[in-house]
Each structure stands twice: as structure tokens, then as C-alpha cells.
Design a protein around this motif. Structure first.
Motif, short mmCIF file in Angstrom:
data_model
loop_
_atom_site.label_atom_id
_atom_site.label_comp_id
_atom_site.label_asym_id
_atom_site.label_seq_id
_atom_site.Cartn_x
_atom_site.Cartn_y
_atom_site.Cartn_z
N THR A 332 0.92 -1.26 -0.19
CA THR A 332 0.02 -0.08 0.12
C THR A 332 0.88 1.25 0.01
N ILE A 333 2.10 1.30 0.46
CA ILE A 333 2.97 2.28 0.70
C ILE A 333 3.51 2.86 -0.83
N SER A 334 3.36 1.80 -1.79
CA SER A 334 3.78 2.21 -3.24
C SER A 334 2.71 2.70 -4.18
N GLU A 335 1.35 2.45 -3.55
CA GLU A 335 0.36 2.77 -4.47
C GLU A 335 0.02 4.03 -4.76
N PRO A 336 -0.52 4.73 -5.87
CA PRO A 336 -0.98 6.12 -6.32
C PRO A 336 -1.74 6.66 -5.13
N ASP A 337 -1.53 8.04 -5.26
CA ASP A 337 -2.33 8.80 -4.19
C ASP A 337 -3.59 8.51 -4.03
#
Length: 359
Positions: A332-337
């Protein structure tokens, strides 16, 4: 004919496993990235790593066995709506989640973060500091419970406990094992039941358990090793997806700060995690959760079995809302805003449920 072929494959696999198991690991020798990769990693961090909040304060929490766990705290500029405790996932360190801390602060939350033992800035358990190991998974639960109770003495108002992946497993275990002074629980892509390709879950369970019983619990599990970058070309995707500005934060941070590194999993760790996963997945265990729960899953998660978590939320946790993030994997840390905003909105919704339950 088919039976002979399958038998031959099984014998070959057992022989390879036995050879790898008996092969000595040797002394700890951390990976040394090339000078070229170090330069690229430093540039990547300078462009993409969000600094920790300016008012972030670090401290240490002493567990019952004397081990020191690193934690940190920051308060919002205005009034405090509620307090959140965030527990990172496997290999995670609080610095990687600076975006999360800033977002929570901007929404009026007081933020506490807790590095689990064996990772981040907390105490390591073996001579090889990159190896995760614990005698019993309940120790993680006890650590979080002790820290949560300490936070409760320092705060007023609603208290939410948030865990991601491995951290989600641990906070769920803590909430089930202990009477926690919390008002809401958020389980983000919780590792209740992990995926084990190319092996079946049963085969993987047998291998790590057998390895542990044979005395190789502190050895790396099959195909596991000390940390090294997943890819050296930082313009390429990895297991977290293709959001290039975020997916390489861990590897580049580990390059800059070797003391934060965590490698692959040990036989003991995986065996304990599977055993604990079976424990927390039982209906009777989940029905102990007497607070509002938000369970977040990703619809393309390749690390944990999301269906098992969704089933637990729908059928066994008394007050559980499910949030399935679209086109989202495990990181989730790498997902889009926009995807991450949906999860942060979920925190607000969980707080509203908690406040309603308190009235």
C-alpha cells in the motif's frame, strides 16, 4: 507412468531441499552494492523519500524480556482528533512510512509508530541482524500490547491501532490475546494466511516445520537469503508494482542505512507465522474482537491470501467493515495517491464508528 513421474519429482525435490538444508550458511556477510548502484540509490532517495515530520521524536520501549523497541511520535499543529498507533509490515521501518505520518497529522491525528523487534530501529534477535526470528509469535503480540498500554497512559480521546501486512497480523493477535485499551482496529492487507508459490501452502508448512524440528529454525527458509536489491535498474518495476517513484524506497534506504536491513525469512519465523495465522483465523478467536474493525485488502495481492481475510471480516469479526482497494497489490505504501487516500478516508470512517460506539 504419471505416478512414477510425480514420485520422481517429489524425490528430487526432497533431495534438493535436504542438500540446501544441510549446506552451512557461514558467517554473516552483508551484501555490498556496487558504487554505481549506491550513487543511483542516493539520487533516488533524494528525489523520492519523504522526510519524517519536523516534530517527530524518537524513543525506546523496553519489552518484558529487556529488548528495546524503537518508537516515535508526532502531534498535529491544531487540536487532536484521535491518536493512531502504526505498526509497519515485514521488513518495514517507520522512515519508509513518512508519507503516512504526514497524512495522518494533516487530518488531525496524533501519530505513534512502533518498529517490531527484529526490524527497523528495534533490537535484532540473532547474530545475523538481518534474520527475523522469535521463539513464539505471541512475543510480538506482547510487545504491541505493552506499548499500546503505555501510549494509553500518555493520551486522551479515541485510540486506533493500525497494522500493515505482518504488522496487521501482529496487531490482530495483540487484540485477540490481550485486553487492549483501544477504540478501533485497522488491518491493512493483514498477513493472516500467506501465499507460498511455487509450493502449495501445505507443502511449505511441512518443509519449514520439519526444518525447525531438525534444528534448522535459525537458518534461512528455502530460497531466502540476506538482503540485496530486487532489481538494480531503478527504472524497472518490482514485486510492489510499477509506481517507479515509490517502489524502490526500501532497497535504496537499505543501501544508505545498512543497520535497517532485513533479509529473507527463517524457518522458525515462517513456521511460527503459519501457526499463528491458523490461530487468529479461527472463528472463536476472531469473535473476541469487541471494537470496530476496518479490514483493507488489495484486489491484486500476491503476498497474502486476501480471500481468507475477507472471509474472516464478513463471517467472524463482529463489527468489521471491508475496504477493497481497486487495482492495488500488497504494498500500500507504493500505491498511487488516490488509492492511498481511500485508505486514509477509511481511517476517518473507522474513527467515526469508534466515536459512535463510545457514546
Amino acid at each position: 507412468m504419471l505416478r512414477k513421474l510425480l514420485t520422481g519429482i517429489a524425490v528430487l525435490f526432497v533431495a534438493v531441499w535436504g542438500a540446501l538444508l544441510l549446506w552451512p550458511e557461514g558467517a554473516y556477510a552483508p551484501h555490498q552494492p556496487s558504487d554505481e548502484y549506491r550513487a543511483r540509490a542516493a539520487d533516488y532517495l533524494a528525489r523520492n523519500l519523504t522526510p519524517m515530520p519536523e516534530n517527530w521524536q524518537w524513543d525506546s520501549f523496553e519489552a518484558t524480556d529487556g529488548k528495546l523497541m524503537r518508537w516515535g511520535r508526532a502531534r498535529p499543529e491544531g487540536d487532536i482528533r484521535a491518536t493512531v498507533i502504526f505498526v509497519p509490515g515485514y521488513t518495514g521501518t517507520l522512515e519508509m512510512y513518512a508519507d503516512y505520518h504526514h497524512e495522518m497529522l494533516s487530518r488531525g491525528y496524533e501519530v505513534y509508530g512502533f518498529d517490531l523487534r527484529g526490524q527497523g530501529g528495534s533490537a535484532r534477535m540473532l547474530e545475523n541482524p538481518e534474520k527475523p526470528w522469535v521463539a513464539d509469535f505471541g512475543i510480538y503480540s506482547d510487545d504491541v500490547a505493552g506499548f499500546t498500554k503505555m501510549v494509553r497512559t500518555q493520551t486522551a480521546g479515541p485510540l486506533l491501532l493500525i497494522g500493515e501486512s505482518f504488522g496487521g497480523h501482529v496487531v490482530l493477535r495483540a487484540a485477540g490475546d490481550h485486553e487492549l485499551p483501544i477504540d478501533g482496529l485497522l488491518l491493512a492487507v493483514p498477513a493472516m494466511r500467506i501465499q507460498t508459490p511455487p509450493l502449495s501452502y501445505g507443502a511449505a508448512r511441512f518443509i519449514v516445520e520439519a526444518s525447525r524440528k531438525l534444528g534448522f529454525g535459525k537458518d534461512y527458509a528455502l530460497m531466502q537469503k540476506n538482503w540485496q536489491p530486487y532489481v538494480t535498474d531503478l527504472s524497472q518495476p518490482n514485486y510492489c508494482g510499477d509506481n517507479i517513484d515509490r517502489i524502490h524506497i526500501k532497497d535504496t534506504l537499505y543501501t544508505a542505512r545498512p543497520e535497517l536491513r532485513v533479509g529473507g525469512t527463517t524457518n522458525q519465523f515462517i513456521s511460527e507465522m503459519m501457526e499463528s495465522g491458523e490461530r487468529i483465523s479461527k472463528p472463536g478467536y476472531l469473535q473476541r474482537l469487541d471494537m470496530p474493525v476496518l479490514l483493507v485488502t488489495g484486489d491484486t495481492d500476491s503476498i497474502v491470501q486476501a480471500e481468507a481475510s475477507k472471509k474472516a471480516c464478513a463471517a467472524h469479526i463482529p463489527d468489521c467493515d471491508l475496504l477493497e482497494l481497486e487495482n492495488s497489490g500488497h504494498c500500500t505504501i507504493s500505491e498511487p495517491d488516490a488509492t492511498r487516500a481511500a485508505m486514509f478516508d477509511g481511517v476517518d470512517a473507522l474513527l467515526a464508528r469508534a466515536e459512535a460506539a463510545l457514546q
